[in-house]
Design an enzyme around this catalytic site. Structure first.
Site, PDB file in Angstrom:
ATOM      1  N   HIS A  84       0.536  -4.026  -3.983  1.00 33.32           N
ATOM      2  CA  HIS A  84       1.169  -5.158  -3.281  1.00 33.32           C
ATOM      3  C   HIS A  84       0.306  -5.607  -2.113  1.00 33.32           C
ATOM      4  CE1 HIS A  84       4.809  -7.416  -1.849  1.00 33.32           C
ATOM      5  NE2 HIS A  84       4.160  -7.301  -0.708  1.00 33.32           N
ATOM      6  N   GLU A  85      -0.131  -4.652  -1.290  1.00 29.97           N
ATOM      7  CA  GLU A  85      -0.913  -5.018  -0.104  1.00 29.97           C
ATOM      8  C   GLU A  85      -2.299  -5.519  -0.486  1.00 29.97           C
ATOM      9  OE1 GLU A  85       0.773  -5.263   2.432  1.00 29.97           O
ATOM     10  OE2 GLU A  85       2.476  -4.023   1.908  1.00 29.97           O
ATOM     11  N   HIS A 107      -2.294  -9.144  -1.364  1.00 28.45           N
ATOM     12  CA  HIS A 107      -2.241 -10.058  -0.220  1.00 28.45           C
ATOM     13  C   HIS A 107      -3.624 -10.551   0.191  1.00 28.45           C
ATOM     14  CE1 HIS A 107       1.875 -10.534   0.873  1.00 28.45           C
ATOM     15  NE2 HIS A 107       2.113  -9.246   1.039  1.00 28.45           N
ATOM     16  N   GLU A 161       4.576 -13.612  -0.220  1.00 23.84           N
ATOM     17  CA  GLU A 161       5.325 -12.437  -0.643  1.00 23.84           C
ATOM     18  C   GLU A 161       5.762 -12.496  -2.107  1.00 23.84           C
ATOM     19  OE1 GLU A 161       5.176  -9.973   0.993  1.00 23.84           O
ATOM     20  OE2 GLU A 161       4.748 -10.645   3.028  1.00 23.84           O
TER      21      GLU A 161
END
Length: 896
Positions: free
Chosen positions: A556-557, A560, A579
């Site tokens: 997830h990170e 980004h 997000e």
């Protein structure tokens, strides 16, 4: 979180709004008020906020003046919990500036809540601990009104000037809060020897012209440009003194030069001397898990305005370089393209230099200073050596890691930023990689590699067109942690990073940033993770259990880096662009890491998220459920560029995942219409076109419909997406129908069978039943972590579970050793059914998993059980010193 606890939390947050208690978010969440605030006083960001509202003003007048580059020179003082020093702003007048800006370029301040500083008056002085003379009032944003003058000896305080009000001068407005501003001065760039000779004829010795040339240098000369910024930042003030009048209000710092009425006449290089305040919420002063002092940016909703004066709106994209001095035992991690190394100074401090050449919003700047230790690969037993060593970069490889600087500049070996020689190597050298990493790198598909199309962003040394970067599946990476967590961080994170980075590269292409540091932050961190350029913060909660939670969160990170950083939202109300995409890509990347097709697993994950979204929408006000709340006005700002961060201070924000989940389901819906593989290929095309830029929802959707026009024949149009998904609260009807199918997937059916076994097992053993003397009779199957989460959620819906059932449940699945998501549901079961034998599990969770534990305080209190309430009080008394201050205030309201 159970419905009762959410209702309790909702009541508490309403109380906190009335009391003006604000809760910072673990992940930055920003919005813009998109109306003409100069014509509507009710939406004027220069007005103090109404206590009943929860918006945050962005006051910077970016349409009149833009910061192009910051040079920070700071010192960290742990004894006083402040960061002090200077910041130099290199500016450029806005292209759309009118000819009669006058005082309208800035606000008309309220004397009762402001601080004025004017060159030319003198008064008594006092000295700060670092030797700088400071006005008696301190010049803080919330202090009493005063004036001061900058001289060669420092800042001298004087009396209030009555003539700051509207007099026609241009006012530069910066976002600022909880800073003690000591002095503001013009920088005489023309005094730098030989600077004028570097530029074309006609520049002469005029500072403004030199700054314009400096900020316009081509990206191929980035190294020279960074060095010149450093030299100019150290330049003196103009002959005769360059002190500028400045004025502070609650949310802004305002600067003007007497007699200058137009932005084009304003100084283009300005130095600000200041220090932070211990209570400023941009940074958090605390102790790590080893009891050592540290400070880090915590993802506050006010962003970095309490760390340095800046322009917060996302359109104010800038580069920066920073020199940070810290105690010699500390490691300084920061947003920066280079891997910095400490330089000892005679003062006993060490100096760390970082720089960024990709223009980004100031909100993405991140720093963490503490006695962090880098996790290294260590020899282990033969049984574990393969996993722990074949998927990690050695220290030698990190120092020789791939980069593109030589590709972009032939100035290698010249002084780099702030006078330090920095080198980065080009090409993808696999000689220092471990066997598994070489395999990962060799698997990169080069068959479709063609010459990249020209980038559409402003000029900077972009990695996307470079062949070496296109082939670099695994960028250099490091893991840092406090000493007490070093072994866990190394054994858990180091093996995951190479395959996660490779998965991201395979789906999204070039890594936008040349390196990555991952830090395990202190226990009071209010989120599971936070991504910034070159840096990721992770909660210690991801280190427990197996690798499922840690790997998924890491994916997830990492996602980004593309969505949220390399591609940002031009209007921060559209949080789903960051997000929603990261949540969708989290599943895609993690499935690739596990080498599973993921269809059944995705259905299970979608069901869990569907349940979470459904429950959250029941207690969330409708305005906060809309992904595009400004609708057709999205992206608009006031004439000066000032805007409002809508609902940024709402204390419910940190608990909300609407933009994550609803955005995720929108992308899943679009993928179902186009086909998963085609949709992923389209996302990569979109990244290639829009990296380095700010976007709105329509940029993505219009390109999608241009690429796949056939979906319009199915009734899917831009207007339909707006109406059904982006501009309306609640759950779209199309999603309601799809969700039924997730309940019938094979992984969910297995869970439902297990639930039936446990209900049947507890049927003859109620709460008052005599304990069985024989072992459990449930023949349970092995369940994956997500299946366990669903199992516990479904069991939470049962009105009664016997003590025997709960005890056997924990032993059967080993719940105490599972990841934080599973243990959180287990703790909810314990609290709901008052299973006193497992209250120790709840206590451990509240102390060790603070990023997720706030919910449990509400559940302990809502049952009105004396023993549970005593448990809540005991845990809070032990954890409160490490908690986020605003989170601590909320829990206090719950339990006191």
């Amino acid at each position: 979180m159970c419905a009762e606890a959410r209702a309790c939390l909702f009541w508490v947050t309403e109380v906190l709004i009335a009391q003006k208690v604000y809760w910072p978010s673990g992940v930055p969440q920003y919005t813009l008020e998109s109306s003409d605030m100069e014509s509507d006083p009710n939406l004027d960001p220069e007005q103090d906020l109404d206590p009943s509202r929860d918006d945050l003003p962005l006051k910077a007048n970016t349409n009149h003046m833009l910061v192009k580059h910051y040079v920070l020179d700071l010192t960290v003082h742990f004894d006083r919990e402040v960061i002090s020093g200077s910041i130099v702003l290199f500016l450029r007048a806005g292209e759309g500036v009118g000819h009669e800006c006058g005082a309208r370029s800035g606000p008309n301040p309220s004397p009762s809540s402001s601080t004025d500083h004017t060159p030319g008056t003198e008064h008594s002085t006092s000295h700060s601990t670092d030797g700088t003379k400071v006005g008696v009032g301190g010049g803080c944003c919330h202090g009493d009104s005063q004036t001061s003058t900058a001289s060669s000896e420092g800042v001298i305080a004087g009396q209030k000037e009555a003539s700051w009000e509207d007099d026609g001068d241009f006012i530069l407005v910066l976002d600022c809060c909880d800073l003690t501003v000591q002095k503001v001065e013009e920088v005489d760039v023309a005094s730098v020897p030989g600077l004028g000779a570097l530029f074309s004829d006609g520049v002469g010795g005029h500072s403004g012209a030199l700054v314009r040339e400096l900020t316009s240098m081509p990206s191929t000369h980035w190294r020279r440009q960074q060095d010149l910024y450093s030299r100019c930042a150290r330049a003196s003030t103009p002959p005769g003194g360059g002190a500028l009048q400045f004025h502070t209000e609650r949310w802004s710092l305002q600067i003007r030069k007497r007699g200058v009425q137009m932005p084009h006449g304003f100084p283009l290089a300005v130095r600000i001397w200041y220090q932070t305040k211990p209570e400023g919420t941009s940074v958090r002063w605390t102790k790590d898990q080893s009891g050592r002092l540290c400070v880090y940016t915590q993802g506050s909703p006010i962003n970095n305005r309490a760390l340095f004066p800046c322009q917060e709106p996302p359109v104010a994209m800038s580069t920066w370089q920073a020199r940070v001095r810290a105690p010699s035992e500390c490691v300084v991690l920061m947003t920066g393209e280079n891997e910095a190394h400490p330089i000892p100074e005679e003062t006993g401090l060490s100096c760390w230099d970082y720089y960024v050449t990709m223009p980004m919003p100031a909100s993405t700047f991140t720093i963490a200073v503490g006695q962090w230790v880098e996790a290294k690969v260590r020899p282990t037993s033969a049984a574990t050596t393969d996993l722990r060593t074949t998927m990690n970069v050695t220290a030698a490889n990190l120092s020789q890691s791939s980069s593109l600087e030589q590709k972009f500049s032939r100035l290698d070996g010249e002084p780099g930023p702030l006078g330090v020689i920095q080198k980065r190597c080009s090409g993808v050298d696999c000689s220092g990689l471990t066997g598994e990493e070489q395999t990962l790198q060799a698997d990169v598909d080069c068959s479709g590699l063609t010459e990249a199309e020209p980038c559409s962003h402003v000029g900077y040394p972009c990695r996307f067109p470079d062949t070496a970067a296109q082939l670099q599946a695994v960028i250099p990476h490091r893991v840092f942690a406090p000493p007490d967590l070093l072994q866990r961080a190394g054994s858990t994170l180091l093996p995951l990073l190479p395959p996660c980075l490779t998965a991201a590269h395979s789906h999204l292409g070039v890594h936008p940033f040349p390196r990555l540091d991952v830090l395990i932050v202190p226990p009071g961190f209010s989120s599971l993770g936070m991504a910034s350029p070159h840096t990721v913060f992770l909660s210690q909660s991801v280190l427990s259990g197996d690798s499922e939670l840690c790997g998924a969160r890491l994916c997830h990170e990492i996602a980004h880096a593309w969505f949220g950083l390399a591609i940002g939202a031009r209007d921060w109300t559209e949080e789903w662009i960051s997000e929603g995409f990261a949540t969708y890509l989290e599943d895609v990347l993690w499935a690739r890491v596990k080498q599973k097709a993921g269809d059944e697993g995705w259905k299970l994950k979608a069901l869990l998220r569907w349940r979470r979204l459904r429950d959250e929408l029941h207690t969330t006000e409708e305005e906060l459920q809309i992904l595009r709340p400004n609708k057709e006005s999205t992206g608009e700002v006031s004439k000066s560029g000032a805007s409002v961060v809508k609902h940024a201070l709402n204390p419910e924000k940190p608990f909300m995942q609407v933009h994550y989940l609803k955005g995720y389901f929108l992308l899943k819906f679009l993928a179902s219409k186009i086909g998963e593989e085609e949709f992923l290929r389209f996302i990569r095309l979109f990244v290639n076109k829009y990296h380095g830029q700010l976007i709105l929802s329509q940029d993505f959707l219009r390109m999608l419909f241009e690429k796949f026009p056939h979906v319009q024949s199915q009734g899917l149009t831009l207007e339909v997406v707006y109406t059904d998904w982006l501009d309306r609260p609640g759950i779209p009807e199309t999603l309601l129908g799809v969700s039924e199918g997730w309940f019938r997937c094979s992984l969910v059916e297995e869970v439902k069978e297990e639930v039936a076994k446990w209900i049947d097992f507890g049927g003859c053993g109620g709460r008052g039943a005599k304990r069985r003397r024989v072992g459990p009779k449930v023949n349970s199957r092995e369940l994956a972590p997500d299946q366990l989460v669903l199992l516990l959620e479904l069991l939470l819906e049962e009105a009664e579970l016997s003590v025997t059932s709960l005890r056997t449940l924990e032993r059967t699945y080993g719940l105490r050793g599972r990841d934080a998501e599973v243990r959180h549901r287990w703790c909810e079961l314990v609290v709901k059914h008052k299973y006193t034998a497992a209250y120790g599990d709840v206590e451990n969770f509240l102390l060790e998993d603070q990023a997720m534990g706030v919910y449990l305080y509400g559940e302990l209190m809502v049952n009105e059980d004396a023993r549970q309430q005593a448990l809540a009080h005991r845990c809070f008394s032990r954890a409160c010193q490490d908690m986020d201050p605003s989170a601590r205030k909320v829990v206090e309201e719950m339990i006191l």
